[in-house]
Design an enzyme around this catalytic site. Structure first.
Site, PDB file in Angstrom:
ATOM      1  N   CYS A   1      24.934  47.203  32.518  1.00 51.24           N
ATOM      2  CA  CYS A   1      25.564  48.259  31.716  1.00 51.24           C
ATOM      3  C   CYS A   1      27.076  48.049  31.679  1.00 51.24           C
ATOM      4  CB  CYS A   1      25.279  49.637  32.308  1.00 51.24           C
ATOM      5  SG  CYS A   1      23.539  50.087  32.351  1.00 51.24           S
TER       6      CYS A   1
ATOM      7  N   HIS B   1      28.921  55.278  29.679  1.00 51.83           N
ATOM      8  CA  HIS B   1      28.125  54.307  30.446  1.00 51.83           C
ATOM      9  C   HIS B   1      27.034  53.758  29.517  1.00 51.83           C
ATOM     10  CE1 HIS B   1      26.116  53.431  34.607  1.00 51.83           C
ATOM     11  NE2 HIS B   1      25.482  52.724  33.686  1.00 51.83           N
TER      12      HIS B   1
ATOM     13  N   THR C   1      31.919  56.418  37.198  1.00 49.38           N
ATOM     14  CA  THR C   1      30.503  56.103  37.012  1.00 49.38           C
ATOM     15  C   THR C   1      30.113  55.017  38.009  1.00 49.38           C
ATOM     16  OG1 THR C   1      28.748  55.823  35.375  1.00 49.38           O
ATOM     17  CG2 THR C   1      30.629  54.332  35.173  1.00 49.38           C
TER      18      THR C   1
END
Lengths: 164, 206
Positions: A32, A49, A26
């Site tokens: 995040c 995520h 990711t």
């Protein structure tokens, strides 16, 4: 036998699982948090995520469980269990939760650390040990996990590349 | 307002219209500041997912100089001015008169504040044109700068709206320097969903 590796990409507020020899990735994690849950023996891993700490902050009919730490981790465990994984054999590695900018409302500025806290609390509740982490700071991260080696590689803009 | 169901092409077209007015003013200001012709294209206005938004700006992993400001007043939202590092370097060298490198983590205060000021001038002229047109009071906050990945920068502006939504309207204006066809930056305006109603009312399409 086919030995070619596929890189499975996980978007923001998204989750997927992967089996060796494939790897999972990711990109552009800021505040995040990327949460990897994996089974070392079966060489299966899931990557989530997370954008926000708590699904109670969202609207009730919000269907995207992968957006929140609590519902996201819970659902990722379910996905792995559906693949025949014993939840007690799961381990985790986490990265992300930076403070990208120093302004905004107090809640927004601290969203990175709050995401990390929420992820840890949920993992603790599910008794999933955290084997390694690279959290906080003020840089974005791109992460990639190889279920075959159990290594999480992390790339940042200024600090380059590392493996945990 | 349920943004998934009620936003129509008419709404997006009207935003494109006001986006063009804002962009024209911003381009003039930037051209004057840099003493060279800067063009801002007619904006693309779309209702997009977060991942699609990162793709608009070159992909989530792409490293850019990003200036972030919030909009306050009768409308709330976020503004991102994103540009390639080399373009930012050239721009600051021209303004400050000495060489400058955003690749270097130890950036000088001078270059950072000059870049933030450029962002301020762009957003200020863009918003004042919007404000004249809509009769809404719009103020940008103090700018903040980061050199990082597109995803890491933009997602910071999505935190508040992501509590309730998985998509957002983005008004994307591409910036082009005269004599090149190269896109030299993006100016992204993201009104917060709770402001959509007042925005469309002020524009007479609701």
């Amino acid at each position: 036998m086919n030995n070619s590796k596929t890189v499975v990409r996980v978007g923001i507020a998204d989750m997927k699982i992967v089996k060796a020899p494939n790897i999972i990735k990711t990109s552009g994690l800021g505040s995040c948090v990327g949460v990897v849950l994996y089974d070392e023996v079966k060489m299966i891993a899931g990557l989530l995520h997370v954008m926000l700490p708590d699904s109670n902050l969202g609207r009730l009919d919000n269907v995207n469980v992968a957006k929140f730490a609590d519902t996201g981790i819970h659902s990722l465990v379910e996905l792995l269990v559906a693949e025949g994984i014993n939840p007690l054999s799961l381990k985790s590695k986490i990265a992300g939760g930076a403070q990208m900018f120093q302004f905004g409302t107090n809640d927004t500025i601290r969203i990175g650390p709050r995401n990390v806290e929420a992820v840890k609390m949920m993992l603790d509740r599910l008794s999933i040990p955290i084997m390694a982490e690279d959290t906080g700071g003020s840089s974005g991260r791109t992460i990639q996990f190889d279920p075959k080696t159990g290594k999480l590689s992390i790339r940042t803009v200024n600090k380059g590349f590392k493996e945990i | 307002m349920n943004i998934n169901n009620e936003i129509t092409d008419i709404h997006l077209d009207v935003l494109k219209e006001i986006g063009s007015i804002g962009a024209a003013h911003a381009a003039t200001s930037l051209s004057q500041l840099l003493d060279r012709k800067i063009e801002m294209l007619v904006p693309n206005v779309n209702l997009v997912t977060f991942d699609e938004m990162f793709d608009l700006a070159g992909g989530t992993e792409r490293i850019v100089v990003g200036i972030f400001q919030k909009i306050e007043g009768d409308l709330s939202g976020n503004i991102f001015y994103l540009l390639p590092i080399d373009s930012a370097n050239q721009l600051i060298e021209k303004l400050v008169g000495s060489s400058f490198d955003f690749h270097n983590p130890e950036m000088t205060e001078m270059g950072i504040s000059a870049m933030q000021e450029v962002g301020n001038i762009l957003s200020g002229s863009y918003l004042s044109a919007l404000s004249d047109f809509t009769a809404m009071r719009l103020q940008p906050t103090v700018p903040s700068l980061s050199v990082d990945m597109v995803g890491a920068i933009i997602s910071y502006g999505l935190i508040e709206l992501s509590h309730y939504y998985d998509e957002a309207i983005v008004i994307d204006t591409q910036i082009i320097v005269e004599g090149s066809s190269k896109v030299d930056g993006h100016f992204l305006l993201l009104p917060n969903p709770e402001s959509y109603i007042s925005l469309f009312q002020s524009l007479g399409v609701l």
